[in-house]
Design a protein around this motif. Structure first.
Motif, PDB file in Angstrom:
ATOM      1  N   LYS A  92       0.862  -1.192   0.000  1.00  0.00           N
ATOM      2  CA  LYS A  92       0.000   0.000   0.000  1.00  0.00           C
ATOM      3  C   LYS A  92       0.892   1.233   0.000  1.00  0.00           C
ATOM      4  O   LYS A  92       1.900   1.281   0.674  1.00  0.00           O
ATOM      5  N   GLY A  93       0.503   2.226  -0.772  1.00  0.00           N
ATOM      6  CA  GLY A  93       1.289   3.451  -0.820  1.00  0.00           C
ATOM      7  C   GLY A  93       2.446   3.403  -1.795  1.00  0.00           C
ATOM      8  O   GLY A  93       3.267   4.312  -1.818  1.00  0.00           O
ATOM      9  N   ALA A  94       2.529   2.367  -2.606  1.00  0.00           N
ATOM     10  CA  ALA A  94       3.585   2.321  -3.625  1.00  0.00           C
ATOM     11  C   ALA A  94       3.228   3.301  -4.734  1.00  0.00           C
ATOM     12  O   ALA A  94       2.073   3.431  -5.116  1.00  0.00           O
ATOM     13  N   ARG A  95       4.244   4.008  -5.227  1.00  0.00           N
ATOM     14  CA  ARG A  95       3.992   5.041  -6.233  1.00  0.00           C
ATOM     15  C   ARG A  95       5.120   5.067  -7.261  1.00  0.00           C
ATOM     16  O   ARG A  95       6.306   5.074  -6.912  1.00  0.00           O
ATOM     17  N   LEU A  96       4.741   5.091  -8.529  1.00  0.00           N
ATOM     18  CA  LEU A  96       5.690   5.299  -9.623  1.00  0.00           C
ATOM     19  C   LEU A  96       6.054   6.775  -9.649  1.00  0.00           C
ATOM     20  O   LEU A  96       5.173   7.632  -9.640  1.00  0.00           O
ATOM     21  N   VAL A  97       7.340   7.067  -9.664  1.00  0.00           N
ATOM     22  CA  VAL A  97       7.810   8.451  -9.609  1.00  0.00           C
ATOM     23  C   VAL A  97       8.380   8.844 -10.971  1.00  0.00           C
ATOM     24  O   VAL A  97       9.247   8.154 -11.508  1.00  0.00           O
TER      25      VAL A  97
END
Length: 134
Positions: A92-97
């Motif tokens: 949870k909270g993984a984000r592609l930057v």
């Protein structure tokens, strides 16, 4: 102190991902840093990207504050987007930057190590696009 944001460096090359992680650790001032893991190449050592390696690295660095995933080239973006679209593949909270791979990795690690939240880590990495070299 709150849990740090984790960082995953996704490259088509295991060597490149590991080298950028090492460089980021070194430039982050030494000492303790936020968790960072390379996820490069394929399980058999070839060039490419691996959903399994990326997911494993993301879970390895997850401390509950989110995970910033930085990628090198096009199909790495597609692989991470596919993982993000699947429930429970990434923490949870993984984000592609959207950030330059090397400069973004350093900025992300420095910010995460200083206690920045996921929004601050993402912003710092993305702002690395503005670093001028002339």
């Amino acid at each position: 102190m709150t849990a740090p944001v984790g960082i995953v460096l996704v490259s088509h090359s295991a060597e490149v991902a590991a080298a950028v992680a090492s460089l980021a650790r070194g430039l982050a001032g030494g000492g303790a840093t936020a968790p960072i893991a390379p996820a490069g190449g394929t399980p058999d050592g070839a060039l490419g990207t691996s959903s399994d390696l990326i997911a494993a690295a993301a879970h390895e660095v997850d401390r509950g504050a989110g995970v910033a995933l930085l990628v090198d080239l096009g199909s790495a973006v597609l692989t991470v987007k596919a993982l993000l679209a699947e429930e429970d593949e990434l923490p949870k909270g993984a984000r592609l930057v959207d950030a330059p791979f090397v400069e973004g990795a350093v900025a992300a690690l420095v910010t995460a190590s200083a206690g920045g939240d996921l929004a601050a880590v993402t912003a710092a990495a993305s702002e690395a696009y503005t670093y001028r070299k002339e």
